[in-house]
Scaffold this active site. Structure first.
Site, PDB file in Angstrom:
ATOM      1  CE  LYS A  37      -2.193   1.792   3.338  1.00 24.80           C
ATOM      2  NZ  LYS A  37      -2.083   3.316   3.742  1.00 24.80           N
ATOM      3  CG  ASP A  63      -4.583   4.723   2.125  1.00 29.30           C
ATOM      4  OD1 ASP A  63      -5.849   5.451   1.607  1.00 29.30           O
ATOM      5  OD2 ASP A  63      -4.131   4.370   3.059  1.00 29.30           O
ATOM      6  CG  LEU A  64      -2.771   8.816  -3.107  1.00 31.10           C
ATOM      7  CD1 LEU A  64      -2.514   9.356  -4.374  1.00 31.10           C
ATOM      8  CD2 LEU A  64      -1.719   8.969  -2.225  1.00 31.10           C
ATOM      9  CE  LYS A  65      -7.144   7.075   4.572  1.00 31.24           C
ATOM     10  NZ  LYS A  65      -5.702   6.867   4.294  1.00 31.24           N
ATOM     11  CG  ASP A  68     -10.944  18.682  -4.266  1.00 31.89           C
ATOM     12  OD1 ASP A  68     -11.648  19.542  -4.413  1.00 31.89           O
ATOM     13  OD2 ASP A  68      -9.697  18.938  -4.242  1.00 31.89           O
ATOM     14  CB  THR A 121      -8.970   2.201  11.980  1.00 31.70           C
ATOM     15  OG1 THR A 121      -8.012   2.633  11.297  1.00 31.70           O
ATOM     16  CG2 THR A 121      -9.823   1.450  11.307  1.00 31.70           C
ATOM     17  NE  ARG A 205       1.802   3.181  12.786  1.00 33.46           N
ATOM     18  CZ  ARG A 205       1.002   3.811  13.503  1.00 33.46           C
ATOM     19  NH1 ARG A 205       1.462   5.066  14.022  1.00 33.46           N
ATOM     20  NH2 ARG A 205      -0.288   3.723  13.178  1.00 33.46           N
TER      21      ARG A 205
HETATM   22  O1  C5P Z   1       0.791   1.364  11.123  1.00 35.29           O
HETATM   23  P1  C5P Z   1      -0.643   1.014  10.872  1.00 35.29           P
HETATM   24  O2  C5P Z   1      -0.788  -0.479  10.891  1.00 35.29           O
HETATM   25  O3  C5P Z   1      -1.424   1.871  11.919  1.00 35.29           O
HETATM   26  O4  C5P Z   1      -1.180   1.666   9.432  1.00 35.29           O
HETATM   27  C1  C5P Z   1      -2.288   1.629   8.925  1.00 35.29           C
HETATM   28  C2  C5P Z   1      -2.267   2.226   7.487  1.00 35.29           C
HETATM   29  O5  C5P Z   1      -3.582   2.254   7.162  1.00 35.29           O
HETATM   30  C3  C5P Z   1      -1.911   3.540   7.405  1.00 35.29           C
HETATM   31  O6  C5P Z   1      -1.053   3.409   6.386  1.00 35.29           O
HETATM   32  C4  C5P Z   1      -3.048   4.449   7.355  1.00 35.29           C
HETATM   33  O7  C5P Z   1      -2.753   5.613   6.452  1.00 35.29           O
HETATM   34  C5  C5P Z   1      -4.104   3.519   6.877  1.00 35.29           C
HETATM   35  N1  C5P Z   1      -5.378   3.924   7.005  1.00 35.29           N
HETATM   36  C6  C5P Z   1      -5.852   3.697   8.236  1.00 35.29           C
HETATM   37  N2  C5P Z   1      -7.380   3.739   8.505  1.00 35.29           N
HETATM   38  C7  C5P Z   1      -8.170   4.136   7.487  1.00 35.29           C
HETATM   39  C8  C5P Z   1      -7.508   4.074   6.051  1.00 35.29           C
HETATM   40  C9  C5P Z   1      -6.133   3.985   5.890  1.00 35.29           C
HETATM   41  O8  C5P Z   1      -5.199   3.580   9.213  1.00 35.29           O
HETATM   42  N3  C5P Z   1      -9.317   4.145   7.479  1.00 35.29           N
END
Ligand code: C5P
Length: 227
Positions: A37, A63-65, A68, A121, A205
């Site tokens: 991703k 994943d640029l969400k 606009d 989340t 992470r």
């Molecule tokens: O490091 P971690 O496991 O928390 O990363 C979660 C990834 O999912 C990040 O890249 C974050 O930008 C992405 N994300 C998220 N919640 C969302 C959409 C995407 O945590 N609703």
């Protein structure tokens, strides 16, 4: 389900700041995971050439969400489609017209899934309220012609039962074995995610910062397979 099928349901969030770091992580993970991703940090730093490179070895979720006005989002979706990625997303908060414009632009790229972020989340909204909002936004995304949503594991089953099993659920906020939650709030472990109706698990992470990222990915996969 075999390991191979599961690895195509695990997405590693390459939240690093350079091509060198991203490619090094890609090489360390190898074929242990099916998806990479690319989010804001990496895309802003390195852009399309890196995305194309990563897409040579893995499926890529950009994943640029996008959030606009409808015209701008539709144009951005068209540009993302031109990169050849396998999944992109927009934010459902943009409303039905924006979602419909995005879906229309994505229709030219049949191999690219278009999904909508429902409730982040990391949002501090109480879980029950997040479920109501996420469900409403999932139905709105489906009506607009999108292929699925990003949601937490807590909403995945309700979304599947309202929108059907083919409607894709992508769940970040995955932690296991007492890992630090960091900024995530609605968190679940890999086995619960699979049991709870998640099609794709996003892990950042816990894999990126592990002493051995490939081993951490394999550990997540073994929990996923245990269901
Ligand atoms: O490091 P971690 O496991 O928390 O990363 C979660 C990834 O999912 C990040 O890249 C974050 O930008 C992405 N994300 C998220 N919640 C969302 C959409 C995407 O945590 N609703």
């Amino acid at each position: 389900m075999s390991n191979d099928a599961m690895k195509d349901r695990l997405m590693v969030a390459l939240d690093v700041n350079s091509s060198d770091a991203a490619l090094a992580m890609r090489d360390r993970l190898g074929d242990s995971v099916g998806w990479l991703k690319v989010g804001l940090r990496l895309f802003v730093a390195e852009g399309p050439p890196l995305v194309r490179d990563l897409n040579q070895s893995h499926q890529v979720f950009l994943d640029l969400k996008f959030h606009d006005i409808p015209n701008t989002v539709a144009q951005a979706v068209e540009s993302a489609g031109g990169l050849g990625v396998n999944m992109i997303n927009v934010h459902a908060g943009g409303g039905p017209e924006m979602l419909a414009g995005a879906a229309q632009a994505a229709a030219d790229f049949s191999d690219m899934a278009l999904i909508a972020v429902t409730v982040l989340t990391s949002d501090t909204m109480p879980k029950d309220q997040a479920k109501i909002v996420a469900l409403e936004r999932a139905k709105m995304a489906q009506d607009a012609g999108l292929n699925g949503v990003v949601c937490s594991v807590f909403e995945a089953a309700a979304i599947k039962s309202a929108c059907g099993t083919d409607f894709i659920t992508v769940t970040p906020g995955i932690r296991w074995g007492g890992q630090d939650l960091q900024d995530q709030k609605r968190v679940a472990d890999p086995a619960s995610a699979i049991a709870g109706g998640s099609d794709y698990l996003v892990v950042g992470r816990p894999i990126l910062h592990a002493p051995d990222p490939r081993q951490a990915a394999l550990e997540a996969l073994s929990f996923m397979r245990s269901v």
